[in-house]
Scaffold this motif. Structure first.
Motif, PDB file in Angstrom:
ATOM      1  N   THR A 223      -0.436 -14.800  -7.807  1.00  0.00           N
ATOM      2  CA  THR A 223       0.277 -16.060  -7.753  1.00  0.00           C
ATOM      3  C   THR A 223       1.758 -15.777  -7.773  1.00  0.00           C
ATOM      4  O   THR A 223       2.509 -16.360  -6.649  1.00  0.00           O
ATOM      5  N   THR A 224       2.389 -14.846  -8.585  1.00  0.00           N
ATOM      6  CA  THR A 224       3.617 -14.379  -8.837  1.00  0.00           C
ATOM      7  C   THR A 224       3.965 -13.894  -7.378  1.00  0.00           C
ATOM      8  O   THR A 224       5.173 -13.962  -6.831  1.00  0.00           O
TER       9      THR A 224
ATOM     10  N   THR B 228      -7.639 -12.351 -15.058  1.00  0.00           N
ATOM     11  CA  THR B 228      -6.776 -13.281 -15.238  1.00  0.00           C
ATOM     12  C   THR B 228      -5.080 -12.907 -14.735  1.00  0.00           C
ATOM     13  O   THR B 228      -4.594 -13.726 -13.995  1.00  0.00           O
ATOM     14  N   GLU B 229      -4.814 -11.836 -15.510  1.00  0.00           N
ATOM     15  CA  GLU B 229      -3.533 -11.398 -15.326  1.00  0.00           C
ATOM     16  C   GLU B 229      -3.207 -10.953 -13.728  1.00  0.00           C
ATOM     17  O   GLU B 229      -2.265 -11.195 -13.460  1.00  0.00           O
TER      18      GLU B 229
ATOM     19  N   PHE C 240      -4.400 -15.690 -22.506  1.00  0.00           N
ATOM     20  CA  PHE C 240      -3.780 -16.232 -21.441  1.00  0.00           C
ATOM     21  C   PHE C 240      -3.928 -17.843 -21.547  1.00  0.00           C
ATOM     22  O   PHE C 240      -3.472 -18.701 -20.714  1.00  0.00           O
TER      23      PHE C 240
ATOM     24  N   VAL D  17      -1.503 -21.970  -9.795  1.00  0.00           N
ATOM     25  CA  VAL D  17      -1.698 -21.163 -11.282  1.00  0.00           C
ATOM     26  C   VAL D  17      -2.733 -20.175 -11.059  1.00  0.00           C
ATOM     27  O   VAL D  17      -3.946 -20.555 -11.067  1.00  0.00           O
ATOM     28  N   ALA D  18      -2.582 -19.020 -11.351  1.00  0.00           N
ATOM     29  CA  ALA D  18      -3.303 -17.968 -11.002  1.00  0.00           C
ATOM     30  C   ALA D  18      -4.246 -18.224  -9.941  1.00  0.00           C
ATOM     31  O   ALA D  18      -5.595 -18.156 -10.032  1.00  0.00           O
TER      32      ALA D  18
ATOM     33  N   GLU E 138       4.847 -19.727 -11.517  1.00  0.00           N
ATOM     34  CA  GLU E 138       3.817 -20.359 -11.014  1.00  0.00           C
ATOM     35  C   GLU E 138       4.589 -20.858  -9.394  1.00  0.00           C
ATOM     36  O   GLU E 138       5.408 -21.376  -9.139  1.00  0.00           O
TER      37      GLU E 138
ATOM     38  N   LYS F  88      -4.559 -12.292 -11.220  1.00  0.00           N
ATOM     39  CA  LYS F  88      -4.635 -13.525 -10.676  1.00  0.00           C
ATOM     40  C   LYS F  88      -3.304 -14.124 -10.735  1.00  0.00           C
ATOM     41  O   LYS F  88      -2.519 -14.741  -9.762  1.00  0.00           O
ATOM     42  N   ARG F  89      -2.890 -14.278 -11.853  1.00  0.00           N
ATOM     43  CA  ARG F  89      -1.445 -14.687 -12.115  1.00  0.00           C
ATOM     44  C   ARG F  89      -0.411 -13.702 -11.499  1.00  0.00           C
ATOM     45  O   ARG F  89       0.638 -14.156 -10.770  1.00  0.00           O
TER      46      ARG F  89
END
Length: 812
Positions: free
Chosen positions: A109-110, A102-103, A460, A788-789, A738, A105-106
């Motif tokens: 996106t960043t 999850t981190e 998260f 988002v992610a 995001e 994937k975020r």
């Protein structure tokens, strides 16, 4: 042998990669520059750096700075003819559990938000790129194709040659022993080869920077830490184009070197070095290898790269490097000494940052300002606790150990606490406060209720405090809450020219009667927002200034250095003198009136005013203002009265539903009302017109102020980015960064995110960008999604506060 020149406009101290990069960029800008290195170029810490170059950070401008390094490294070899060892072979980052995935994937996106390519890969795809690794435990990976690696000494020498080619002078074996300072103005540097007159000094002395600068009253919060990496003999089948690899769940990193591997990492029990000072004559020196300390990292690495079992070990390099309390580097002009600039504390990513940091420092020196907002690395982000080296070391050990741990949302540091405490600390702790920390201050983030433990549990998703904050939010909207905001930075500006000085520095009009309260920004010459604060006129020749906790050093520095020459006024930091209790909510007036004889009716105490009132024997400076969108007052009072006044308010408020509330409720409440946060939503790269704050700029008055021309130009000609509010399904967790899509095209990213309990929506703010211009109609005509992610979700755009009914309650 060259003779040391008698003068140079700029003297750079330190010949590592950052010093040489600064000299190179100053020379490119046509600025006379002299670099002095006490021994040989790279002989401090640059020579033993690992040389990985990654770009993505959580801040857009730091990412941009690192991206500039990559652009420079792509061209410097052709420019100078010197090999650099630079390879844009890409960078892999692994995830070995769902939360890390999850981190990642975020982060992807960043990266997309900031215009970088980051591809998400399956374990097999990752192994195809890095065939030596075992992927049995890998959930997924991210690949950034424009990352790479360099030879630190070679790339430094290339920049040094480029600096000389453009007119800079570099002297090795020339030790700076002192600075000559006259009445706060730098006149010269003193060396073991003579005196050099100069206008500015740029200190790029790595781990030596703190002790050197401290001699002149400048605080650079960094300490030395041991950092080890292993270099193997050639490994059979090693691809030459192997990407760099970061395996944070195993705390390790890797790069190919001469057919072998470099493997290092960030252990959970790091070792500080030179606690009693760096030994005299320490240069081109490594520490003794510590195999016992490295063994746990080696065991983790063997599980990832089985070939290490049989690979020959060429060296185990143990080299000290400078690290900082928050893991970011330190750059900018020191607030304590004009024209003294710092580039240090690079936390083992000095090679990645070197090109960009030198560019930024050079422009800062030449133009008096950075090329873009670098607040997250700015030397002015530090404060009083950072003068104590023991405290800095304690916090830095924690930051080092967290280098590869999960970067949880809302995560707090635990070391060096408690440090600065409000008088109400113990009282609030007994009532279930879960504290966070900012600039050393303990601040209640939220309050645990029955059956709840006042401790954050990170994830998260929605974290364990979500419902507790919801209760506080509801109480503020429906009854009343009390926030302890003692940590606010507070200044007094006094003197016959105080009004004239402030009206020049402030974008809004502060030429109002005694008792008036003004919300204002302070702008740079480009119209960017340097400060965002509240100013109360408490006397004809005195103003009381309130700003955010973390901005104490920055805002004090900005105000003091922008008071026009010759004006008679003095600025004082009085933060520690006053406690602050913020009483907010529709029942706030009932509660306040019950404890004071002063008239706090709307007619007697209108919004945007201030006066001194008495509460249980305490003279309280009450400010009728709000950052949560409800009727309320900030009560500023001498610290010795804090517990007494707090008790009186809580007793009077019992029948009105008064409860304690913390900073996470403040954030939720301000998001619903659309109040901006400096350092996130607004800053030097954002103007009032872009941020929807043009109403707070005195353009209708014929009054000169700093930044007026730029503000007027935007008011007349329009803007190319504009802040908007976005709401989406409450199950979507918005944190900031995001990606914003308008009609399917990327147009920006969220600067902040959170949850609005009253509207029951997730809320984010961000700028919509369009090179051809952005208007309110342009914003509202679009159809929007947020990424988002890596997943796109529908959202609704807003250009007015989500909770408009609040305005009547604030002013009623």
């Amino acid at each position: 042998m060259k003779t040391l020149p008698k003068s140079s406009r700029v003297v750079i101290i330190g010949g590592g990669i950052v010093g040489c990069s600064t000299a190179y960029h100053l020379a490119k800008l046509g600025v006379e520059a002299l670099l002095l290195e006490r021994r040989k170029l790279t002989s401090g810490t640059t020579f033993h750096a690992a040389g990985l170059v990654g770009q993505l950070r959580s801040n857009a401008n730091i990412t941009q700075l690192l991206g500039y390094s990559v652009e420079l490294y792509n061209t410097i070899e052709d420019e100078t003819g010197l090999g650099t060892g630079w390879k844009m072979n890409g960078g892999l980052r692994l995830a070995c559990n769902q939360e890390r995935w999850t981190e990642v994937k975020r982060q992807a996106t960043t990266a997309r938000s900031f215009g970088l390519q980051m591809d998400l890969l399956t374990p097999q795809e990752a192994q195809d790129l890095w065939p030596l690794m075992n992927v049995d435990d890998v959930v997924g990976a991210a690949f950034m194709p424009t990352d790479g690696q360099a030879n630190p000494s070679d790339i430094t020498q290339a920049m040094a040659k480029g600096a000389r080619m453009n007119g800079a002078q570099i002297f090795e074996d020339c030790k700076v022993t002192d600075l000559e300072i006259d009445k706060g103005v730098i006149k010269a540097v003193i060396t073991d080869q003579g005196r050099v007159e100069c206008e500015s000094v740029v200190l790029c002395a790595g781990q030596w920077s703190r002790s050197f600068a401290a001699r002149f009253g400048v605080n650079i919060p960094l300490v030395s830490m041991e950092h080890q990496y292993m270099v193997t003999e050639p490994i059979k089948g090693m691809p030459k184009d192997l990407p760099t690899l970061r395996d944070p769940d195993r705390l390790t990193y890797y790069k190919e070197e001469v057919g072998g591997l470099v493997m290092g990492g960030y252990e959970a029990n790091p070792i500080p070095w030179a606690v009693d000072g760096i030994p005299e004559g320490f240069h081109y020196t490594l520490l003794d290898s510590n195999f016992d300390h490295f063994e746990p990292l080696m065991e983790l690495a063997l599980g990832r790269v089985p070939a290490l079992e049989t690979a020959g070990i060429k060296t185990l390099t143990n080299g000290p490097e400078s690290f900082t309390p928050d893991g970011n580097f330190i750059i900018g002009e020191a607030p304590e000494l004009r024209n003294f600039f710092v580039g240090a504390g690079f936390n083992a990513f000095g090679i990645a940052a070197g090109g960009g940091a030198g560019m930024a420092l050079a422009e800062w020196v030449k133009n008096g300002e950075p090329p873009f907002d670098l607040w997250s690395a700015d030397i002015r982000r530090f404060g009083r606790p950072h003068f104590d080296t023991d405290w800095v070391r304690t916090r830095t050990v924690e930051a080092y150990a967290k280098h590869y741990t999960m970067a949880w949302p809302y995560e707090e540091h635990s070391s060096g606490r408690p440090c600065r405490k409000s008088p109400l600390y113990e009282v609030l702790k007994d009532q279930g406060a879960c504290f966070g920390e900012k600039l050393g201050w303990e601040r209640p983030n939220w309050f645990a209720g029955a059956g709840e433990t006042p401790q954050d549990v990170y994830s998260f998703g929605r974290q364990n405090w979500f419902d507790a904050v919801g209760r506080e939010h509801k109480a503020c909207r429906e009854a009343a809450v009390l926030f302890d905001q003692t940590s606010f930075a507070k200044f007094a500006l006094k003197g016959p020219d105080a009004l004239a000085a402030l009206n020049w520095i402030c974008a809004n009009n502060v030429d109002k009667p005694v008792g008036a309260l003004t919300y204002t920004q302070m702008l740079n010459d480009h119209g960017g927002i340097e400060c965002d604060l509240t100013i109360a006129r408490v006397a004809e020749d005195e103003f009381y200034i309130v700003t955010g906790t973390g901005f104490a050093t920055h805002d004090f520095d900005w105000i003091s250095r922008n008071i026009p020459a010759g004006m008679n006024c003095q600025l004082f930091d009085i933060t520690s003198s006053n406690a602050v209790l913020a009483l907010m909510g529709p029942r706030a007036r009932d509660i306040l009136q019950a404890v004071t004889r002063a008239d706090v009716s709307n007619a007697g105490f209108p919004f945007g005013t201030t006066k001194t009132i008495g509460i249980v024997g305490c003279p309280v400076l009450a400010l009728r203002v709000t950052y949560v969108g409800e009727l309320g007052w900030e009560l500023h009072l001498p610290v010795e009265y804090a517990t007494t006044v707090y008790a009186a308010l809580m007793q009077a408020g019992a029948e009105h539903g008064l409860v304690n509330a913390g900073y996470r409720a403040i954030d939720s409440l301000r998001l619903e009302k659309g109040y901006r946060a400096w350092g996130a939503d607004i800053g030097p790269d954002h103007t009032p017109q872009e941020a929807g704050l043009g109403w707070a700029v005195k353009l209708k008055r014929n009054t000169p102020f700093k930044g007026r021309e730029a503000a007027q130009a935007q008011a007349d000609g329009g803007v190319k980015k504009m802040m908007a509010c976005f709401t989406c399904d409450p199950d979507v967790v918005l944190l900031g960064r995001e990606t914003i899509y308008r009609n399917g095209e990327r147009v920006g990213w969220l600067t902040s995110g959170g949850f609005g309990y009253t509207v029951d929506k997730s809320i984010g703010y961000g700028y919509i960008r369009n090179p051809d211009g952005v208007t309110r109609d342009y914003v509202m005509e679009g159809s929007y999604e947020l990424e988002v992610a890596t997943q796109r979700v529908p959202c609704t755009v807003h250009m007015t506060p989500l909770y408009d009914a609040i305005m009547e309650r604030i002013k009623g």
